[in-house]
Design a protein around this motif. Sequence first.
Motif, PDB file in Angstrom:
ATOM      1  N   LYS A  15       3.382  10.376  -9.381  1.00  0.00           N
ATOM      2  CA  LYS A  15       2.728  10.644 -10.665  1.00  0.00           C
ATOM      3  C   LYS A  15       1.941  11.948 -10.636  1.00  0.00           C
ATOM      4  CE  LYS A  15       2.369   5.872 -12.058  1.00  0.00           C
ATOM      5  NZ  LYS A  15       1.520   4.698 -12.234  1.00  0.00           N
ATOM      6  N   LEU A  16       1.481  12.344  -9.445  1.00  0.00           N
ATOM      7  CA  LEU A  16       0.753  13.602  -9.316  1.00  0.00           C
ATOM      8  C   LEU A  16       1.681  14.804  -9.157  1.00  0.00           C
ATOM      9  CD1 LEU A  16      -2.259  12.586  -7.049  1.00  0.00           C
ATOM     10  CD2 LEU A  16      -2.247  13.021  -9.494  1.00  0.00           C
ATOM     11  N   GLY A  17       2.994  14.559  -9.092  1.00  0.00           N
ATOM     12  CA  GLY A  17       3.946  15.660  -9.046  1.00  0.00           C
ATOM     13  C   GLY A  17       4.737  15.776  -7.757  1.00  0.00           C
ATOM     14  N   ASP A  18       4.354  15.073  -6.710  1.00  0.00           N
ATOM     15  CA  ASP A  18       5.091  15.120  -5.448  1.00  0.00           C
ATOM     16  C   ASP A  18       6.118  13.990  -5.444  1.00  0.00           C
ATOM     17  OD1 ASP A  18       5.980  15.630  -2.919  1.00  0.00           O
ATOM     18  OD2 ASP A  18       4.214  14.808  -1.911  1.00  0.00           O
ATOM     19  N   ILE A  19       7.183  14.194  -6.185  1.00  0.00           N
ATOM     20  CA  ILE A  19       8.170  13.134  -6.362  1.00  0.00           C
ATOM     21  C   ILE A  19       8.904  12.854  -5.057  1.00  0.00           C
ATOM     22  CG2 ILE A  19      10.282  12.483  -7.589  1.00  0.00           C
ATOM     23  CD1 ILE A  19       9.177  14.045  -9.985  1.00  0.00           C
ATOM     24  N   SER A  20       9.266  13.883  -4.310  1.00  0.00           N
ATOM     25  CA  SER A  20       9.988  13.637  -3.059  1.00  0.00           C
ATOM     26  C   SER A  20       9.098  12.935  -2.034  1.00  0.00           C
ATOM     27  CB  SER A  20      10.545  14.937  -2.485  1.00  0.00           C
ATOM     28  OG  SER A  20       9.503  15.828  -2.162  1.00  0.00           O
ATOM     29  N   GLY A  21       7.830  13.272  -1.989  1.00  0.00           N
ATOM     30  CA  GLY A  21       6.905  12.584  -1.096  1.00  0.00           C
ATOM     31  C   GLY A  21       6.700  11.133  -1.501  1.00  0.00           C
ATOM     32  N   GLY A  22       6.574  10.901  -2.798  1.00  0.00           N
ATOM     33  CA  GLY A  22       6.441   9.546  -3.297  1.00  0.00           C
ATOM     34  C   GLY A  22       7.676   8.724  -3.019  1.00  0.00           C
ATOM     35  N   TYR A  23       8.825   9.350  -3.145  1.00  0.00           N
ATOM     36  CA  TYR A  23      10.093   8.683  -2.861  1.00  0.00           C
ATOM     37  C   TYR A  23      10.151   8.247  -1.393  1.00  0.00           C
ATOM     38  CZ  TYR A  23      15.162   8.279  -2.228  1.00  0.00           C
ATOM     39  OH  TYR A  23      16.419   7.836  -1.923  1.00  0.00           O
ATOM     40  N   THR A  24       9.668   9.106  -0.506  1.00  0.00           N
ATOM     41  CA  THR A  24       9.656   8.784   0.921  1.00  0.00           C
ATOM     42  C   THR A  24       8.787   7.565   1.200  1.00  0.00           C
ATOM     43  OG1 THR A  24       9.986  11.114   1.441  1.00  0.00           O
ATOM     44  CG2 THR A  24       9.172   9.700   3.210  1.00  0.00           C
ATOM     45  N   TYR A  25       7.621   7.511   0.602  1.00  0.00           N
ATOM     46  CA  TYR A  25       6.721   6.377   0.824  1.00  0.00           C
ATOM     47  C   TYR A  25       7.260   5.082   0.214  1.00  0.00           C
ATOM     48  CZ  TYR A  25       3.001   8.996   3.006  1.00  0.00           C
ATOM     49  OH  TYR A  25       2.266   9.741   3.888  1.00  0.00           O
ATOM     50  N   VAL A  26       7.910   5.188  -0.919  1.00  0.00           N
ATOM     51  CA  VAL A  26       8.480   3.995  -1.539  1.00  0.00           C
ATOM     52  C   VAL A  26       9.648   3.470  -0.711  1.00  0.00           C
ATOM     53  CG1 VAL A  26       9.717   3.152  -3.570  1.00  0.00           C
ATOM     54  CG2 VAL A  26       7.661   4.502  -3.846  1.00  0.00           C
ATOM     55  N   LYS A  27      10.462   4.373  -0.166  1.00  0.00           N
ATOM     56  CA  LYS A  27      11.547   3.941   0.710  1.00  0.00           C
ATOM     57  C   LYS A  27      10.995   3.294   1.972  1.00  0.00           C
ATOM     58  CE  LYS A  27      15.300   5.958   1.477  1.00  0.00           C
ATOM     59  NZ  LYS A  27      16.457   6.799   1.754  1.00  0.00           N
ATOM     60  N   LEU A  28       9.890   3.819   2.488  1.00  0.00           N
ATOM     61  CA  LEU A  28       9.241   3.218   3.654  1.00  0.00           C
ATOM     62  C   LEU A  28       8.764   1.808   3.326  1.00  0.00           C
ATOM     63  CD1 LEU A  28       8.039   3.379   6.514  1.00  0.00           C
ATOM     64  CD2 LEU A  28       6.028   4.429   5.480  1.00  0.00           C
ATOM     65  N   ALA A  29       8.184   1.633   2.163  1.00  0.00           N
ATOM     66  CA  ALA A  29       7.722   0.306   1.748  1.00  0.00           C
ATOM     67  C   ALA A  29       8.886  -0.675   1.648  1.00  0.00           C
ATOM     68  CB  ALA A  29       6.999   0.404   0.402  1.00  0.00           C
ATOM     69  N   CYS A  30      10.010  -0.226   1.122  1.00  0.00           N
ATOM     70  CA  CYS A  30      11.177  -1.114   1.000  1.00  0.00           C
ATOM     71  C   CYS A  30      11.756  -1.458   2.365  1.00  0.00           C
ATOM     72  CB  CYS A  30      12.242  -0.467   0.129  1.00  0.00           C
ATOM     73  SG  CYS A  30      11.780  -0.413  -1.597  1.00  0.00           S
ATOM     74  N   SER A  31      11.784  -0.492   3.274  1.00  0.00           N
ATOM     75  CA  SER A  31      12.300  -0.800   4.603  1.00  0.00           C
ATOM     76  C   SER A  31      11.359  -1.736   5.352  1.00  0.00           C
ATOM     77  CB  SER A  31      12.548   0.476   5.404  1.00  0.00           C
ATOM     78  OG  SER A  31      11.343   1.141   5.678  1.00  0.00           O
ATOM     79  N   LEU A  32      10.061  -1.587   5.165  1.00  0.00           N
ATOM     80  CA  LEU A  32       9.108  -2.523   5.773  1.00  0.00           C
ATOM     81  C   LEU A  32       9.269  -3.917   5.180  1.00  0.00           C
ATOM     82  CD1 LEU A  32       5.777  -0.510   6.044  1.00  0.00           C
ATOM     83  CD2 LEU A  32       7.130  -1.440   7.914  1.00  0.00           C
ATOM     84  N   LEU A  33       9.503  -3.970   3.899  1.00  0.00           N
ATOM     85  CA  LEU A  33       9.711  -5.257   3.234  1.00  0.00           C
ATOM     86  C   LEU A  33      10.929  -5.975   3.811  1.00  0.00           C
ATOM     87  CD1 LEU A  33       8.600  -6.935   0.816  1.00  0.00           C
ATOM     88  CD2 LEU A  33      10.358  -5.845  -0.536  1.00  0.00           C
ATOM     89  N   ASP A  34      12.008  -5.216   4.021  1.00  0.00           N
ATOM     90  CA  ASP A  34      13.210  -5.806   4.592  1.00  0.00           C
ATOM     91  C   ASP A  34      13.006  -6.200   6.048  1.00  0.00           C
ATOM     92  OD1 ASP A  34      14.554  -5.514   2.206  1.00  0.00           O
ATOM     93  OD2 ASP A  34      15.460  -3.601   2.777  1.00  0.00           O
ATOM     94  N   LYS A  35      12.298  -5.363   6.798  1.00  0.00           N
ATOM     95  CA  LYS A  35      12.106  -5.621   8.219  1.00  0.00           C
ATOM     96  C   LYS A  35      11.162  -6.794   8.473  1.00  0.00           C
ATOM     97  CE  LYS A  35      11.038  -3.348  12.544  1.00  0.00           C
ATOM     98  NZ  LYS A  35      10.772  -2.084  13.203  1.00  0.00           N
ATOM     99  N   GLY A  42       0.822  -1.211   0.000  1.00  0.00           N
ATOM    100  CA  GLY A  42       0.000   0.000   0.000  1.00  0.00           C
ATOM    101  C   GLY A  42       0.855   1.259   0.000  1.00  0.00           C
ATOM    102  N   PHE A  43       1.935   1.261   0.787  1.00  0.00           N
ATOM    103  CA  PHE A  43       2.832   2.414   0.801  1.00  0.00           C
ATOM    104  C   PHE A  43       3.519   2.588  -0.546  1.00  0.00           C
ATOM    105  CE2 PHE A  43       2.897   1.688   5.495  1.00  0.00           C
ATOM    106  CZ  PHE A  43       2.385   2.927   5.852  1.00  0.00           C
ATOM    107  N   ALA A  44       3.882   1.494  -1.180  1.00  0.00           N
ATOM    108  CA  ALA A  44       4.528   1.576  -2.483  1.00  0.00           C
ATOM    109  C   ALA A  44       3.579   2.155  -3.536  1.00  0.00           C
ATOM    110  CB  ALA A  44       5.026   0.203  -2.921  1.00  0.00           C
ATOM    111  N   HIS A  45       2.343   1.681  -3.539  1.00  0.00           N
ATOM    112  CA  HIS A  45       1.372   2.207  -4.504  1.00  0.00           C
ATOM    113  C   HIS A  45       1.047   3.675  -4.223  1.00  0.00           C
ATOM    114  CE1 HIS A  45       0.307  -1.070  -7.143  1.00  0.00           C
ATOM    115  NE2 HIS A  45       0.322  -1.909  -6.105  1.00  0.00           N
TER     116      HIS A  45
END
Length: 64
Positions: A13-33, A3-6
């Motif tokens: 895609k809506l223009g908040d690239i840095s915000g999207g990057y933060t959520y995608v990094k959160l998804a990857c860290s959750l995946l690893d954890k 859900g965080f990745a999506h």
Amino acid sequence: ALGFAHFGSYAAKLGDISGGYTYVKLACSLLDKLGSRENVGEIKAIRTQVVSYIEPLQATLEYH
């Protein structure tokens, strides 16, 4: 984590690239954890799309 990745992808895609990057990094860290492997391919694909706008292209190959 999926859900965080999506959400991060959608925000980017809506223009908040840095915000999207933060959520995608959160998804990857959750995946690893959590160690969950059922959605790892989809999260990696989303991560590659979003990270390519922020980091050098070589950084997108981190998990491959």
